[in-house]
Structures are given as structure tokens and as C-alpha cells.
Design an enzyme around this catalytic site. Structure first.
Site, PDB file in Angstrom:
ATOM      1  N   LYS A 397      88.644  81.645 -16.473  1.00 23.36           N
ATOM      2  CA  LYS A 397      89.770  80.717 -16.583  1.00 23.36           C
ATOM      3  C   LYS A 397      90.214  80.610 -18.038  1.00 23.36           C
ATOM      4  CE  LYS A 397      87.122  77.654 -14.804  1.00 23.36           C
ATOM      5  NZ  LYS A 397      86.511  76.434 -14.231  1.00 23.36           N
ATOM      6  N   THR A 429      92.809  65.679 -18.140  1.00 26.02           N
ATOM      7  CA  THR A 429      92.321  66.907 -17.506  1.00 26.02           C
ATOM      8  C   THR A 429      90.853  66.809 -17.098  1.00 26.02           C
ATOM      9  OG1 THR A 429      91.804  67.803 -19.701  1.00 26.02           O
ATOM     10  CG2 THR A 429      93.955  68.377 -18.761  1.00 26.02           C
ATOM     11  N   GLY A 431      87.740  66.709 -14.984  1.00 26.57           N
ATOM     12  CA  GLY A 431      87.453  67.171 -13.621  1.00 26.57           C
ATOM     13  C   GLY A 431      88.195  68.429 -13.219  1.00 26.57           C
ATOM     14  N   THR A 432      88.863  69.066 -14.175  1.00 24.27           N
ATOM     15  CA  THR A 432      89.658  70.255 -13.846  1.00 24.27           C
ATOM     16  C   THR A 432      88.806  71.366 -13.244  1.00 24.27           C
ATOM     17  OG1 THR A 432      91.221  69.760 -15.612  1.00 24.27           O
ATOM     18  CG2 THR A 432      91.195  72.008 -14.789  1.00 24.27           C
ATOM     19  N   GLY A 433      87.710  71.719 -13.918  1.00 23.80           N
ATOM     20  CA  GLY A 433      86.883  72.817 -13.433  1.00 23.80           C
ATOM     21  C   GLY A 433      86.242  72.519 -12.089  1.00 23.80           C
ATOM     22  N   CYS A 434      85.722  71.310 -11.926  1.00 22.96           N
ATOM     23  CA  CYS A 434      85.104  70.915 -10.656  1.00 22.96           C
ATOM     24  C   CYS A 434      86.116  70.994  -9.524  1.00 22.96           C
ATOM     25  CB  CYS A 434      84.565  69.490 -10.750  1.00 22.96           C
ATOM     26  SG  CYS A 434      83.438  69.179 -12.112  1.00 22.96           S
TER      27      CYS A 434
END
Length: 490
Positions: A397, A429, A431-434
Site C-alpha cells: 500500500k 485516517t 484504522g485505515t489499514g485494519c
């Protein structure tokens, strides 16, 4: 309701619904280690096995067929013989599949008895109706797409399948050139089963290939579609971790279960304390869920310790969970480390070889590879290196790059696929990856193939960032609810 003085009784025909001909229908090839590869495919989700061998001599065909018959009986999978009625009778097969010029379904029924399963290959509505009238239990219909297994004379495709579907009351097995990436369109057209050969049996891992294809059938399931298990830490602020995972899974229409690996004292400004869950209790949670609840995909987040990672790897192997999306959470948004060096090594040694999709951001990819990544070429090289460590697919990413669009790059072992959206400048942003990884796992569980699942998840997380919630005094969370509202009509 009353009609002519008599109560009306609703009668629902369950002939097609109760048929054993559904799901992934495996047709054998003539390669080596056939029984071993067929058993792996059954482990991955193959529901029917058709024995097809037109080149072997009679003795060899019987011996191989007997081995497959015993395997299918042990695994509870119907065993169908292709074209040869005498061989089907000798092997005491569950059924026989006939081509248009390979015999009469009525005669096959007489020889195999009323319990025998009779299928007929068809290429048009006329042939399909004739097979149904002759008493076939199912039809094969195709070809859907060009295929390398035989010369294609008839190519009706999914459009013709959709056109005849309402006129055929028995199950339809779609045949010809079907793969993970095009099988969804065939199911949408009305297929009850997908017949495949090389898409599974020529794959490096037939069990994984079968699992990928089997998941496509969830696209026709009643909501919630599919089931996702998240294995992650708790975020007391609710924006990331297992809370973000369960919000995403539920709002996108799947069923979520959870295993906690750690508790965090956390808010929008950062992590102030972490309390790890003992690995033994993580294993107990995994046993509790996986021994009772069907799980289509597993998504991992913060795993915290080497012991937890080892316990997870063991349980994934024990319960044969193959569609595992690993978000290698290592550093919190505020900079706090969430995993130690030894745990990183165990992740690389034990978990990456069991990973279907790895979703590192640039800092995580750098830590896992030892590289410095400054551009898309660096992202591609990191993806190659992580694939060599065992992850079947790697999505690097690019949100941490500072210019241009937000670009993510998927490497599937043979090709790169680029996902780009306009970059959104926002501090909300958290919690974006989760959320992104959970969305991918959810779309996979709902029956989308990998590249489409990533594409849809990318759209979802972009909307969630755009609607980011200005909550707290630090990095606010992405907005799961408004993203799902925006996304539900797509």
C-alpha cells in the site's frame, strides 16, 4: 388463504436445492499423482469428482478409478464416471456423465439403478430440454469460455446460460475455461456448479485453487454472505483493531467472529498501554470459533507476540484455513511499536507461508524486507521479495508516499496489478489499514475473486477516508458507516 372453500397449501419443490450436484465440480486430468491432487482439491472444497480418462488402457483406467472411488467414498464426495457405462458399473460409481453421442440416459438409469446420478453434456436449449426429458439428474452446459482441454465447437457462454436458466429445472453444471477470475460471472448467470480441470489440478496448490473457486458460490448465499474471522487487538478508542474489523465486516454484509490477541489503552492520540493475551488463550479462542463456526476467510491484525503468531499458524494448519489476509500491524498511528523483533521473525517463518494475501504499508514492507521504498518500483521489488518469503499474493500500500495518487500494487506471483485513487489529505485516517484488510477479507468471503475484492475494498476505504470522522484530539477514525451507505448501491 382459501380457494374454492379449501385452504391453499404452499408446496416448494426441493429437487434442485437438494441435489448433490452443486458447488465445485472437479474433472480429472491424466497427470501424475492424480489421487493426491484430487484429495487436495476436496480439502479445498471440491464437491463432486468426475473421472475422465480417455487415453489409458482398460486395466489402468480401472485401477486409477478404483483408487479415486475409494477416496471419494471416504471423503463423502459423489464419484462420477465420464462416458463409460461399463466402467461406471464395474467401479460401482455414484453416477455417469454422458456426451451427446455417448449413450442414452434412460439406459444408463436402467443399468445404474434409480439412485444413480446421470448427467448429460449439452450446448443449446434444445439439447438441455431433451436431456431433462430423458431423465437426466443434471446437465453440463458450455463451453463458457475457450479451453485448452479440448477443441471448442460450441461456445454458448454465460449469456446463453442465463437465457435458458429459467427453462431448466435440474441443476446446471457450467463447463469450459472457467477460472477464479471469470467463475463469478458464470454463477451469476445461473450455474449451480462449476466444472474445472486445469484451474485446480494444474495449480501449484490444488487445495488453495479449489478454495478460491468454492468461495465464489457465496455470492448467491442469503445475507450475511460469508463468514470472516478477525484475529487482532482491541482498540479502546474504537477506530482501529478488532472494533474496526467487525464494523467493516458487518456493514459490508458478512458475518464477523473474533479472537483477541491484545488489549490496548488507546485513543486518537496514540497507545498508552498494551496488555497481551496469553498465546494459550488465543489458541483456546481459535479452537472455540473454528471448531463450531464455518469461517470462509481469516483476517489478522495486531498479533503482538511470537507465541501468538506461532499459535495462530498452528491452528490455521489444523483447521485447514487457506484464505488468510494478513495485515502485518507493527506500528500504531502515533508511532508506538506493536510487535517485537522476535515476533517479526516468527511471522516471516511461520505465518507468511500460510498467507493468501499480505497487505503491508510502506513502513511495514520496509521492516519485513530491509529495503528503503521511495517509489512504485520500490513497491514492486518489495512485493517480489515478500512473495518469495511465502505469501501467495502481496498488496503493498502506497499511502505513505507523499505525491501523486494513492497507489497500491498487487503482485500475484506472475504479474503486477495497480490500484490508484486520488489522494485525500486528511488527518482522520485512524484504522485505515485494519479497515482496508477487513474489507478485502469480507469481499472475498462474499464471493468476489481476489482482484475484484481488492478493487472494491479500495473504493470502500477511499470513501471511508473521505468521510473521516473528526473525533478526539488526534488522528480521527475513518467513517465506516457513511462509506458503507455510499457503497451499498454499487
Amino acid at each position: 388463504m382459501i380457494a374454492n372453500g379449501h385452504p391453499l397449501r404452499l408446496v416448494v419443490s426441493r429437487e434442485k436445492q437438494d441435489s448433490v450436484i452443486r458447488g465445485l465440480y472437479l474433472v480429472t486430468d491424466g497427470g501424475e499423482r492424480l489421487a493426491e491432487r484430487v484429495e487436495a482439491a476436496i480439502d479445498g472444497g471440491a464437491r463432486v469428482v468426475q473421472y475422465r480418462d480417455k487415453a489409458g488402457d482398460g486395466g489402468r483406467r480401472f485401477a486409477v478409478g478404483q483408487e479415486l472411488r475409494e477416496l471419494c467414498a471416504k471423503r463423502g464426495v459423489p464419484f462420477i464416471v465420464n462416458d463409460d457405462l461399463e466402467l461406471a458399473k464395474a467401479l460401482k460409481a455414484d453416477g455417469l456423465h454422458l456426451g451427446q453421442e455417448d449413450g442414452d440416459p434412460r439406459e444408463a438409469r436402467r443399468i445404474l439403478g434409480p439412485g444413480g446420478i446421470i448427467g448429460v453434456s449439452t450446448h443449446s436449449l434444445r439439447e438441455a430440454l431433451a436431456a431433462q426429458a430423458a431423465g437426466a439428474d443434471y446437465i453440463g452446459f458450455g463451453a463458457m469460455y475457450p479451453t485448452a482441454s479440448k477443441d471448442i465447437e460450441h461456445l454458448p457462454g454465460p449469456q446463453t446460460l442465463a437465457a435458458i436458466r429459467e427453462q431448466i429445472a435440474i441443476p446446471v453444471v457450467a463447463i469450459g475455461g472457467i477460472s477464479r477470475d471469470n467463475g463469478g460471472a458464470v454463477i451469476d448467470a445461473g450455474a449451480d456448479a462449476l466444472a474445472v480441470i486445469s484451474a485446480v489440478l494444474s495449480a501449484p496448490d490444488p487445495a488453495l485453487a479449489a478454495a478460491e473457486l468454492s468461495l465464489l458460490f457465496n455470492r448467491r448465499a442469503a445475507p450475511p454472505r460469508g463468514s470472516v474471522l478477525t484475529v487482532a487487538g482491541s482498540d479502546s478508542g474504537g477506530g482501529a483493531g478488532i472494533q474496526a474489523d467487525l464494523k467493516t465486516i458487518t456493514l459490508l454484509g458478512s458475518y464477523g467472529s473474533s479472537v483477541l490477541t491484545a488489549l490496548t489503552a488507546q485513543n486518537t492520540r496514540g497507545v498508552s498501554a498494551i496488555h497481551g493475551v496469553p498465546p494459550e488463550f488465543v489458541a483456546e479462542q481459535l479452537d472455540a470459533v473454528l471448531s463450531d463456526i464455518h469461517v470462509d476467510t481469516v483476517k489478522t491484525g495486531m498479533l503482538f507476540s511470537a507465541g501468538t503468531i506461532a499459535a495462530l499458524a498452528d491452528k490455521l494448519s489444523e483447521y485447514r484455513r487457506r484464505i488468510v489476509v494478513v495485515d502485518p500491524v507493527m506500528i500504531a498511528k502515533g508511532g508506538a511499536p506493536l510487535i517485537d523483533r522476535h515476533a517479526v521473525e516468527i511471522l516471516k517463518e511461520r505465518l507468511l507461508p500460510r498467507t493468501y494475501l499480505l497487505t503491508p504499508n510502506i513502513p511495514e514492507a520496509e521492516r519485513l524486507t530491509g529495503m528503503t521504498i521511495a517509489d512504485e518500483e520500490g513497491m514492486q521489488e518489495a512485493a517480489r521479495r515478500l512473495h518469495r518469503l511465502g505469501a501467495r499474493n502481496v498488496l503493498v500500500k502506497g499511502g505513505h508516499l507523499l505525491s501523486g495518487d494513492s497507489v497500491d500494487i498487487l503482485f500475484d506471483g506472475s504479474a503486477f496489478h495497480r490500484y490508484a485513487t486520488p489522494r485525500i489529505l486528511s488527518k482522520n485516517t485512524h484504522g485505515t489499514g485494519c479497515t482496508y484488510a477487513s474489507a478485502i477479507a469480507t469481499f472475498l468471503a462474499r464471493g468476489e475473486p481476489l482482484r475484484e475484492a481488492i478493487s472494491r475494498a479500495k473504493q470502500f476505504i477511499t470513501a471511508a477516508i473521505r468521510h473521516g470522522h473528526p473525533l478526539g484530539k488526534g488522528h480521527g477514525p475513518v467513517n465506516h458507516y457513511l462509506a458503507a451507505q455510499e457503497f451499498k448501491d454499487r
